[in-house]
Motif scaffolding. Structure first.
Motif, PDB file in Angstrom:
ATOM      1  N   ARG A  48       0.827  -1.209   0.000  1.00  0.00           N
ATOM      2  CA  ARG A  48       0.000   0.000   0.000  1.00  0.00           C
ATOM      3  C   ARG A  48       0.862   1.260   0.000  1.00  0.00           C
ATOM      4  O   ARG A  48       0.593   2.224  -0.729  1.00  0.00           O
ATOM      5  CB  ARG A  48      -0.914   0.001   1.228  1.00  0.00           C
ATOM      6  CG  ARG A  48      -1.929   1.141   1.249  1.00  0.00           C
ATOM      7  CD  ARG A  48      -2.683   1.164   2.563  1.00  0.00           C
ATOM      8  NE  ARG A  48      -1.810   1.536   3.663  1.00  0.00           N
ATOM      9  CZ  ARG A  48      -1.472   2.803   3.931  1.00  0.00           C
ATOM     10  NH1 ARG A  48      -1.915   3.795   3.178  1.00  0.00           N
ATOM     11  NH2 ARG A  48      -0.681   3.071   4.952  1.00  0.00           N
ATOM     12  N   LEU A  49       1.918   1.229   0.823  1.00  0.00           N
ATOM     13  CA  LEU A  49       2.808   2.388   0.902  1.00  0.00           C
ATOM     14  C   LEU A  49       3.541   2.620  -0.418  1.00  0.00           C
ATOM     15  O   LEU A  49       3.724   3.762  -0.850  1.00  0.00           O
ATOM     16  CB  LEU A  49       3.812   2.197   2.045  1.00  0.00           C
ATOM     17  CG  LEU A  49       3.226   2.228   3.466  1.00  0.00           C
ATOM     18  CD1 LEU A  49       4.303   1.886   4.489  1.00  0.00           C
ATOM     19  CD2 LEU A  49       2.620   3.600   3.761  1.00  0.00           C
ATOM     20  N   VAL A  50       3.961   1.524  -1.049  1.00  0.00           N
ATOM     21  CA  VAL A  50       4.650   1.648  -2.341  1.00  0.00           C
ATOM     22  C   VAL A  50       3.706   2.222  -3.396  1.00  0.00           C
ATOM     23  O   VAL A  50       4.074   3.117  -4.169  1.00  0.00           O
ATOM     24  CB  VAL A  50       5.201   0.278  -2.796  1.00  0.00           C
ATOM     25  CG1 VAL A  50       5.686   0.352  -4.243  1.00  0.00           C
ATOM     26  CG2 VAL A  50       6.340  -0.165  -1.882  1.00  0.00           C
ATOM     27  N   GLU A  51       2.470   1.685  -3.421  1.00  0.00           N
ATOM     28  CA  GLU A  51       1.491   2.184  -4.392  1.00  0.00           C
ATOM     29  C   GLU A  51       1.179   3.655  -4.145  1.00  0.00           C
ATOM     30  O   GLU A  51       1.066   4.448  -5.083  1.00  0.00           O
ATOM     31  CB  GLU A  51       0.210   1.346  -4.309  1.00  0.00           C
ATOM     32  CG  GLU A  51       0.378  -0.067  -4.841  1.00  0.00           C
ATOM     33  CD  GLU A  51      -0.876  -0.904  -4.640  1.00  0.00           C
ATOM     34  OE1 GLU A  51      -1.792  -0.428  -3.925  1.00  0.00           O
ATOM     35  OE2 GLU A  51      -0.940  -2.020  -5.196  1.00  0.00           O
ATOM     36  N   LYS A  52       1.035   4.023  -2.869  1.00  0.00           N
ATOM     37  CA  LYS A  52       0.762   5.419  -2.532  1.00  0.00           C
ATOM     38  C   LYS A  52       1.933   6.311  -2.937  1.00  0.00           C
ATOM     39  O   LYS A  52       1.755   7.420  -3.456  1.00  0.00           O
ATOM     40  CB  LYS A  52       0.495   5.567  -1.036  1.00  0.00           C
ATOM     41  CG  LYS A  52       0.069   6.975  -0.623  1.00  0.00           C
ATOM     42  CD  LYS A  52      -0.268   7.034   0.848  1.00  0.00           C
ATOM     43  CE  LYS A  52      -0.800   8.413   1.237  1.00  0.00           C
ATOM     44  NZ  LYS A  52       0.125   9.494   0.945  1.00  0.00           N
ATOM     45  N   ALA A  53       3.147   5.798  -2.691  1.00  0.00           N
ATOM     46  CA  ALA A  53       4.337   6.563  -3.075  1.00  0.00           C
ATOM     47  C   ALA A  53       4.383   6.761  -4.589  1.00  0.00           C
ATOM     48  O   ALA A  53       4.718   7.847  -5.078  1.00  0.00           O
ATOM     49  CB  ALA A  53       5.599   5.853  -2.591  1.00  0.00           C
ATOM     50  N   THR A  58       3.728  10.297  -9.064  1.00  0.00           N
ATOM     51  CA  THR A  58       3.104  10.597 -10.359  1.00  0.00           C
ATOM     52  C   THR A  58       2.350  11.919 -10.293  1.00  0.00           C
ATOM     53  O   THR A  58       2.467  12.763 -11.191  1.00  0.00           O
ATOM     54  CB  THR A  58       2.138   9.477 -10.763  1.00  0.00           C
ATOM     55  OG1 THR A  58       2.859   8.242 -10.849  1.00  0.00           O
ATOM     56  CG2 THR A  58       1.496   9.780 -12.106  1.00  0.00           C
ATOM     57  N   SER A  59       1.570  12.086  -9.209  1.00  0.00           N
ATOM     58  CA  SER A  59       0.822  13.333  -9.044  1.00  0.00           C
ATOM     59  C   SER A  59       1.769  14.518  -8.928  1.00  0.00           C
ATOM     60  O   SER A  59       1.534  15.586  -9.505  1.00  0.00           O
ATOM     61  CB  SER A  59      -0.064  13.259  -7.799  1.00  0.00           C
ATOM     62  OG  SER A  59      -1.006  12.215  -7.918  1.00  0.00           O
ATOM     63  N   PHE A  60       2.857  14.324  -8.182  1.00  0.00           N
ATOM     64  CA  PHE A  60       3.842  15.399  -8.020  1.00  0.00           C
ATOM     65  C   PHE A  60       4.472  15.755  -9.364  1.00  0.00           C
ATOM     66  O   PHE A  60       4.652  16.935  -9.692  1.00  0.00           O
ATOM     67  CB  PHE A  60       4.916  14.965  -7.024  1.00  0.00           C
ATOM     68  CG  PHE A  60       5.983  15.994  -6.808  1.00  0.00           C
ATOM     69  CD1 PHE A  60       5.761  17.087  -5.986  1.00  0.00           C
ATOM     70  CD2 PHE A  60       7.212  15.876  -7.446  1.00  0.00           C
ATOM     71  CE1 PHE A  60       6.744  18.043  -5.793  1.00  0.00           C
ATOM     72  CE2 PHE A  60       8.201  16.825  -7.260  1.00  0.00           C
ATOM     73  CZ  PHE A  60       7.970  17.907  -6.429  1.00  0.00           C
ATOM     74  N   ALA A  61       4.793  14.718 -10.140  1.00  0.00           N
ATOM     75  CA  ALA A  61       5.398  14.960 -11.454  1.00  0.00           C
ATOM     76  C   ALA A  61       4.427  15.695 -12.371  1.00  0.00           C
ATOM     77  O   ALA A  61       4.810  16.627 -13.090  1.00  0.00           O
ATOM     78  CB  ALA A  61       5.824  13.635 -12.083  1.00  0.00           C
ATOM     79  N   GLU A  62       3.148  15.271 -12.334  1.00  0.00           N
ATOM     80  CA  GLU A  62       2.143  15.927 -13.170  1.00  0.00           C
ATOM     81  C   GLU A  62       1.944  17.380 -12.741  1.00  0.00           C
ATOM     82  O   GLU A  62       1.852  18.275 -13.579  1.00  0.00           O
ATOM     83  CB  GLU A  62       0.816  15.167 -13.084  1.00  0.00           C
ATOM     84  CG  GLU A  62       0.862  13.801 -13.770  1.00  0.00           C
ATOM     85  CD  GLU A  62      -0.437  13.034 -13.585  1.00  0.00           C
ATOM     86  OE1 GLU A  62      -1.291  13.508 -12.806  1.00  0.00           O
ATOM     87  OE2 GLU A  62      -0.585  11.967 -14.210  1.00  0.00           O
ATOM     88  N   ARG A  63       1.880  17.592 -11.405  1.00  0.00           N
ATOM     89  CA  ARG A  63       1.733  18.967 -10.917  1.00  0.00           C
ATOM     90  C   ARG A  63       2.946  19.800 -11.285  1.00  0.00           C
ATOM     91  O   ARG A  63       2.819  20.969 -11.666  1.00  0.00           O
ATOM     92  CB  ARG A  63       1.533  18.963  -9.396  1.00  0.00           C
ATOM     93  CG  ARG A  63       0.174  18.449  -8.943  1.00  0.00           C
ATOM     94  CD  ARG A  63      -0.093  18.844  -7.494  1.00  0.00           C
ATOM     95  NE  ARG A  63       0.903  18.295  -6.591  1.00  0.00           N
ATOM     96  CZ  ARG A  63       0.804  17.107  -6.010  1.00  0.00           C
ATOM     97  NH1 ARG A  63      -0.252  16.341  -6.241  1.00  0.00           N
ATOM     98  NH2 ARG A  63       1.746  16.674  -5.186  1.00  0.00           N
ATOM     99  N   GLY A  64       4.117  19.188 -11.167  1.00  0.00           N
ATOM    100  CA  GLY A  64       5.337  19.908 -11.530  1.00  0.00           C
ATOM    101  C   GLY A  64       5.359  20.275 -13.003  1.00  0.00           C
ATOM    102  O   GLY A  64       5.727  21.398 -13.370  1.00  0.00           O
ATOM    103  N   LYS A  65       4.928  19.329 -13.841  1.00  0.00           N
ATOM    104  CA  LYS A  65       4.891  19.590 -15.281  1.00  0.00           C
ATOM    105  C   LYS A  65       3.916  20.710 -15.603  1.00  0.00           C
ATOM    106  O   LYS A  65       4.222  21.617 -16.385  1.00  0.00           O
ATOM    107  CB  LYS A  65       4.491  18.314 -16.025  1.00  0.00           C
ATOM    108  CG  LYS A  65       4.465  18.472 -17.542  1.00  0.00           C
ATOM    109  CD  LYS A  65       4.050  17.175 -18.218  1.00  0.00           C
ATOM    110  CE  LYS A  65       3.991  17.348 -19.731  1.00  0.00           C
ATOM    111  NZ  LYS A  65       3.555  16.102 -20.406  1.00  0.00           N
ATOM    112  N   LYS A  66       2.721  20.643 -14.978  1.00  0.00           N
ATOM    113  CA  LYS A  66       1.721  21.682 -15.218  1.00  0.00           C
ATOM    114  C   LYS A  66       2.216  23.039 -14.722  1.00  0.00           C
ATOM    115  O   LYS A  66       1.983  24.068 -15.361  1.00  0.00           O
ATOM    116  CB  LYS A  66       0.407  21.314 -14.531  1.00  0.00           C
ATOM    117  CG  LYS A  66      -0.317  20.139 -15.183  1.00  0.00           C
ATOM    118  CD  LYS A  66      -1.610  19.811 -14.453  1.00  0.00           C
ATOM    119  CE  LYS A  66      -2.328  18.641 -15.114  1.00  0.00           C
ATOM    120  NZ  LYS A  66      -3.572  18.282 -14.382  1.00  0.00           N
TER     121      LYS A  66
END
Length: 208
Positions: A48-53, A58-66
């Motif tokens: 669960r922790l790995v999936e959350k990480a 992924t969310s951080f990368a997408e936010r960073g890209k945006k």
């Protein structure tokens, strides 16, 4: 009698050992089951922790890209606005510098030629900057004396920084040839071309 006692003791001992072994087996089985549950829960939590990480990264990368894309758009808009404002300031200064002396005389002369009829039916009022009033009156009196006599009025107006504003009194027609009006018209005409040039330059630099 002693043999019966020994047999009883042996039986008691055997029963005790059997019970102890059974109890030990139960304890071991329970411990193994608990250990398996702990390991299973730990593995599930780790997964669960790995999936959350992964999701967070992924969310951080997408936010960073945006954020980077938005920052890039903001920079482009800021540069475009700065260039446009600088262009309009330069254009306004050039127009203001141009609308003096002979240019104003020629403009007013052409307006008089276009609107002043021989019977004097059109009365023209020209508003100019007070600094240009005397020279324009002198020019018009020497060149268009008849028009001046028929109703051409030249007045100084401090609101006219440069250029002139013309009104046809009888026809209720007004023309604004002030520096501000001419600059605004030129900006409206040239702004799309300037924007296209800047976008073209931006595309070329991004490809390079």
């Amino acid at each position: 009698m002693s043999e019966d006692l020994q047999s009883l003791l042996d039986r008691i001992q055997k029963d005790g050992v059997d019970k102890a072994e059974t109890r030990a087996a139960e304890i071991i089985a329970a411990a193994e089951s608990k250990a398996k549950n702990i390991v299973s829960e730990a593995q599930a939590e780790a997964k669960r922790l790995v999936e959350k990480a992964d999701q967070d990264s992924t969310s951080f990368a997408e936010r960073g890209k945006k954020s980077i894309e938005q920052a890039g758009r903001d920079v482009v808009l800021t540069v475009e606005n700065a260039v446009t404002e600088a262009f309009e300031r330069i254009l306004a200064a050039k127009v203001k510098d141009s609308l003096t002396g002979d240019v104003l005389k020629e403009m007013l002369g052409r307006i008089v030629e276009a609107y002043c009829t021989k019977d004097g039916s059109e009365h023209i009022q020209a508003l100019v900057n007070p600094a240009d009033e005397a020279a324009l009156k002198e020019f018009m009196l020497s060149t268009f004396a008849e028009s001046m006599n028929k109703g051409l009025v030249i007045k100084g107006d401090s609101d006219v920084i440069s250029g002139l504003k013309v009104s046809l009194v009888n026809a209720d027609v007004h023309h604004d040839f002030s520096a501000d009006a001419i600059t605004e018209a030129l900006c409206h005409l040239l702004r799309p071309q300037l924007t296209a040039i800047m976008k073209g330059a931006g595309s070329a630099s991004s490809k390079g």
